[in-house]
Design an enzyme around this catalytic site. Structure first.
Site, PDB file in Angstrom:
ATOM      1  CG  ASP A 163      -2.001   1.063   1.162  1.00  0.00           C
ATOM      2  OD1 ASP A 163      -2.170   1.702   0.096  1.00  0.00           O
ATOM      3  OD2 ASP A 163      -2.685   1.272   2.179  1.00  0.00           O
ATOM      4  CG  LEU A 164       5.265   2.685  -1.798  1.00  0.00           C
ATOM      5  CD1 LEU A 164       5.743   2.810  -0.363  1.00  0.00           C
ATOM      6  CD2 LEU A 164       6.341   2.071  -2.663  1.00  0.00           C
TER       7      LEU A 164
END
Length: 187
Positions: free
Chosen positions: A114-115
């Site tokens: 979930d960058l």
């Protein structure tokens, strides 16, 4: 990454409490009109440099699709799915079936999962810190790249997204980018 202070579990959930990280999220820099492309490049480089030999955290496509199937079957799928951007899907199950039938080949690296600009912090010396690695682990390199590109396109500009691709030295892989953006709709 933040120091873990406490890990606990109950019948219904698992919890992990960490210390805070220094700095501000990249979202604050974006809101202030400050550049973030190079910081995203550095964040990606740091994560993909983590050795994956024996990595116990599986975030590959098969694992993510099983997780999505569970969420859908138990009414836990994200309630804000945006199917307008992908015509032909009326409900999460349609999208899941499409993703299952169109799995791309995977180029495995360590990924955040979930960058985005809320999960990467930067201090005044441009040192990077990561939070929210619950979906981190072994996965295709485009899973993180797709998050960054969407974040840059939505919150900065198309040019910033294009510059990011140039900075990492790769051309856009629309098929993989779309696959991981669609997969994220289910979470």
């Amino acid at each position: 990454m933040p120091e873990i202070v406490l890990v606990a579990a109950s019948e219904d959930a698992e919890f992990m409490i960490t210390r805070g990280v220094p700095g501000e999220p990249l979202a604050a820099r974006i809101a202030a009109g400050r550049p973030v492309t190079e910081l995203f490049r550095d964040a990606l480089r740091l994560l993909q440099a983590v050795p994956v030999e024996g990595c116990p955290f599986d975030s590959r496509i098969a694992a993510r699709l099983r997780e999505a199937e569970y969420l859908i079957a138990h009414g836990l799928c994200a309630d804000d799915c945006d199917f307008d951007q992908w015509p032909g899907f009326a409900e999460p199950r349609d999208l899941l079936a499409h993703l299952d039938a169109n799995r791309p080949d995977e180029d495995l690296v360590f990924t955040h999962g979930d960058l985005c600009d809320n999960n990467v912090f930067v201090d005044d010396r441009d040192n990077l810190y990561f939070i929210d690695l619950g979906r981190g682990g072994l996965a295709d390199r485009w899973s993180d790249i797709a998050f960054i590109l969407r974040n840059l396109r939505d919150d900065v500009s198309e040019d910033a997204a294009d510059n990011f691709l140039k900075a990492i030295g790769t051309a856009d892989n629309r098929e993989k980018r779309t696959f991981f953006e669609q997969l994220d709709e289910l979470f």
